[in-house]
Scaffold this motif. Structure first.
Motif, PDB file in Angstrom:
ATOM      1  N   ASP A 101       1.716  16.027   4.392  1.00 59.60           N
ATOM      2  CA  ASP A 101       1.774  15.886   5.955  1.00 59.60           C
ATOM      3  C   ASP A 101       2.550  14.904   6.422  1.00 59.60           C
ATOM      4  N   VAL A 102       3.805  14.980   6.894  1.00 57.82           N
ATOM      5  CA  VAL A 102       4.620  13.782   7.333  1.00 57.82           C
ATOM      6  C   VAL A 102       4.034  13.316   8.300  1.00 57.82           C
ATOM      7  N   SER A 103       3.485  13.948   9.315  1.00 57.83           N
ATOM      8  CA  SER A 103       3.110  13.378  10.422  1.00 57.83           C
ATOM      9  C   SER A 103       1.720  12.282  10.051  1.00 57.83           C
ATOM     10  N   MET A 104       0.820  12.846   9.257  1.00 55.65           N
ATOM     11  CA  MET A 104      -0.186  11.705   8.563  1.00 55.65           C
ATOM     12  C   MET A 104       0.454  10.638   7.986  1.00 55.65           C
ATOM     13  N   ARG A 105       1.435  10.888   7.126  1.00 50.85           N
ATOM     14  CA  ARG A 105       2.141   9.742   6.339  1.00 50.85           C
ATOM     15  C   ARG A 105       2.685   8.772   7.172  1.00 50.85           C
ATOM     16  N   GLU A 106       3.305   9.265   8.153  1.00 48.78           N
ATOM     17  CA  GLU A 106       3.970   8.106   9.312  1.00 48.78           C
ATOM     18  C   GLU A 106       2.862   7.567  10.154  1.00 48.78           C
ATOM     19  N   ALA A 107       1.758   8.321  10.562  1.00 51.98           N
ATOM     20  CA  ALA A 107       0.881   7.577  11.202  1.00 51.98           C
ATOM     21  C   ALA A 107       0.275   6.508  10.348  1.00 51.98           C
ATOM     22  N   VAL A 108      -0.191   6.844   9.065  1.00 50.66           N
ATOM     23  CA  VAL A 108      -0.834   5.812   8.266  1.00 50.66           C
ATOM     24  C   VAL A 108       0.119   4.367   8.046  1.00 50.66           C
ATOM     25  N   LYS A 109       1.437   4.978   7.739  1.00 51.05           N
ATOM     26  CA  LYS A 109       2.407   3.937   7.415  1.00 51.05           C
ATOM     27  C   LYS A 109       2.164   3.021   8.766  1.00 51.05           C
ATOM     28  N   GLY A 110       2.447   3.534   9.944  1.00 49.84           N
ATOM     29  CA  GLY A 110       2.649   2.726  11.222  1.00 49.84           C
ATOM     30  C   GLY A 110       1.274   1.958  11.369  1.00 49.84           C
ATOM     31  N   ASP A 112       2.658  -4.234   3.857  1.00 49.76           N
ATOM     32  CA  ASP A 112       3.840  -3.330   3.402  1.00 49.76           C
ATOM     33  C   ASP A 112       3.300  -2.024   3.071  1.00 49.76           C
ATOM     34  N   ALA A 113       3.944  -1.145   3.402  1.00 50.80           N
ATOM     35  CA  ALA A 113       3.492   0.363   3.046  1.00 50.80           C
ATOM     36  C   ALA A 113       5.186   1.127   2.645  1.00 50.80           C
ATOM     37  N   VAL A 114       4.679   2.096   1.748  1.00 52.47           N
ATOM     38  CA  VAL A 114       5.730   2.815   1.228  1.00 52.47           C
ATOM     39  C   VAL A 114       4.965   4.153   1.281  1.00 52.47           C
ATOM     40  N   THR A 115       5.549   5.405   1.414  1.00 51.24           N
ATOM     41  CA  THR A 115       5.293   6.761   1.574  1.00 51.24           C
ATOM     42  C   THR A 115       5.811   7.695   0.872  1.00 51.24           C
ATOM     43  N   PHE A 116       4.963   8.614   0.284  1.00 51.15           N
ATOM     44  CA  PHE A 116       5.750   9.766  -0.713  1.00 51.15           C
ATOM     45  C   PHE A 116       4.959  11.065  -0.109  1.00 51.15           C
ATOM     46  N   GLY A 117       5.957  12.276  -0.168  1.00 53.42           N
ATOM     47  CA  GLY A 117       5.440  13.561   0.155  1.00 53.42           C
ATOM     48  C   GLY A 117       4.610  14.320  -0.992  1.00 53.42           C
ATOM     49  N   ARG A 118       4.822  13.623  -2.100  1.00 57.75           N
ATOM     50  CA  ARG A 118       4.210  14.324  -3.203  1.00 57.75           C
ATOM     51  C   ARG A 118       3.785  13.456  -4.445  1.00 57.75           C
ATOM     52  N   ALA A 119       2.786  13.588  -5.170  1.00 60.02           N
ATOM     53  CA  ALA A 119       2.099  12.530  -6.098  1.00 60.02           C
ATOM     54  C   ALA A 119       3.057  12.239  -7.239  1.00 60.02           C
ATOM     55  N   GLU A 120       3.732  13.383  -7.554  1.00 62.98           N
ATOM     56  CA  GLU A 120       4.861  13.173  -8.458  1.00 62.98           C
ATOM     57  C   GLU A 120       5.885  12.216  -8.102  1.00 62.98           C
ATOM     58  N   ASP A 121       6.455  12.121  -6.757  1.00 64.95           N
ATOM     59  CA  ASP A 121       7.083  11.225  -6.400  1.00 64.95           C
ATOM     60  C   ASP A 121       6.701   9.721  -6.616  1.00 64.95           C
ATOM     61  N   PHE A 122       5.307   9.810  -6.082  1.00 64.26           N
ATOM     62  CA  PHE A 122       4.558   8.330  -6.490  1.00 64.26           C
ATOM     63  C   PHE A 122       4.776   7.873  -8.063  1.00 64.26           C
ATOM     64  N   LEU A 123       4.462   8.928  -8.629  1.00 66.54           N
ATOM     65  CA  LEU A 123       4.437   8.438 -10.224  1.00 66.54           C
ATOM     66  C   LEU A 123       5.911   7.992 -10.775  1.00 66.54           C
ATOM     67  N   ASP A 144      -3.914  11.945  -0.126  1.00 59.36           N
ATOM     68  CA  ASP A 144      -4.445  13.390   0.275  1.00 59.36           C
ATOM     69  C   ASP A 144      -4.938  13.807  -0.825  1.00 59.36           C
ATOM     70  N   VAL A 145      -6.187  14.546  -0.522  1.00 61.61           N
ATOM     71  CA  VAL A 145      -6.967  15.227  -1.644  1.00 61.61           C
ATOM     72  C   VAL A 145      -6.372  16.256  -1.876  1.00 61.61           C
ATOM     73  N   GLN A 146      -5.756  17.390  -0.971  1.00 65.56           N
ATOM     74  CA  GLN A 146      -5.137  18.710  -1.398  1.00 65.56           C
ATOM     75  C   GLN A 146      -3.814  18.515  -0.935  1.00 65.56           C
ATOM     76  N   MET A 147      -2.972  18.827  -2.029  1.00 62.71           N
ATOM     77  CA  MET A 147      -1.449  18.666  -1.837  1.00 62.71           C
ATOM     78  C   MET A 147      -0.855  19.605  -2.989  1.00 62.71           C
ATOM     79  N   PRO A 148       0.208  20.136  -2.660  1.00 67.52           N
ATOM     80  CA  PRO A 148       0.933  21.052  -3.607  1.00 67.52           C
ATOM     81  C   PRO A 148       1.045  20.288  -4.840  1.00 67.52           C
ATOM     82  N   GLY A 149       0.970  20.913  -5.926  1.00 66.91           N
ATOM     83  CA  GLY A 149       1.372  20.186  -7.252  1.00 66.91           C
ATOM     84  C   GLY A 149      -0.043  19.379  -7.438  1.00 66.91           C
ATOM     85  N   ILE A 190       0.835  -1.271   0.078  1.00 67.48           N
ATOM     86  CA  ILE A 190       0.084  -0.026   0.062  1.00 67.48           C
ATOM     87  C   ILE A 190       0.897   1.258  -0.209  1.00 67.48           C
ATOM     88  N   ALA A 191       0.467   1.927  -0.875  1.00 67.63           N
ATOM     89  CA  ALA A 191       1.369   3.499  -0.986  1.00 67.63           C
ATOM     90  C   ALA A 191       0.498   4.714  -0.489  1.00 67.63           C
TER      91      ALA A 191
END
Length: 135
Positions: free
Chosen positions: A13-22, A30-41, A55-60, A7-8
């Motif tokens: 929001d780094v705290s949300m990313r890490e909480a969901v990953k945990g 298994d979980a991987v995280t990304f701070g931007r949609a472009e990084d996931f792509l 997340d619905v609202q992110m920069p970019g 699951i990606a």
């Protein structure tokens, strides 16, 4: 072949990313995280991802934009959108576009878990899992 679902999580929001990953790891995923949609792509193992939480609202590129881009390219990654800014019109539009679940932050762990189960229980998620090759 992997035994666990991958699951990606894409959230600026780094705290949300890490909480969901945990949470995901505690549930056995298994979980991987990304701070931007472009990084996931640009993720080289994107084809192995069974479920995307964005997340619905992110920069970019926003979560709905990311989902639309994946659909347009023929990728059927089961998508769950999360947002701190609920909008019934955006929710309805996202669900019509094929998003599996749309949660408002803060959400209960049980609600996210139910969304993930629903997404992974779909035939398409299971049908493509056995054909995936290990990296």
């Amino acid at each position: 072949m992997q035994d666990k679902f991958l699951i990606a999580v894409v959230d600026d929001d780094v705290s949300m990313r890490e909480a969901v990953k945990g949470l995901l790891r505690s549930l056995g995923y298994d979980a991987v995280t990304f701070g931007r949609a472009e990084d996931f792509l640009n993720f080289d193992r994107r084809g192995r991802v069974d479920c995307l939480i964005a997340d619905v609202q992110m920069p970019g590129l926003t979560g709905p934009d990311l989902h639309a881009r994946l659909v347009a390219s023929g990728e059927s990654i089961r998508t769950i959108l999360i947002t701190a800014y609920p909008d019934p019109v955006a929710r309805k539009r996202a669900l019509r576009a094929g998003v599996k679940c749309y949660l408002t932050k803060p959400f209960r762990d049980e609600d996210l878990q139910a969304c993930i189960r629903s997404a992974l229980d779909s035939d398409a998620a299971f049908d493509r899992r056995p054909s995936r090759e290990a990296p």
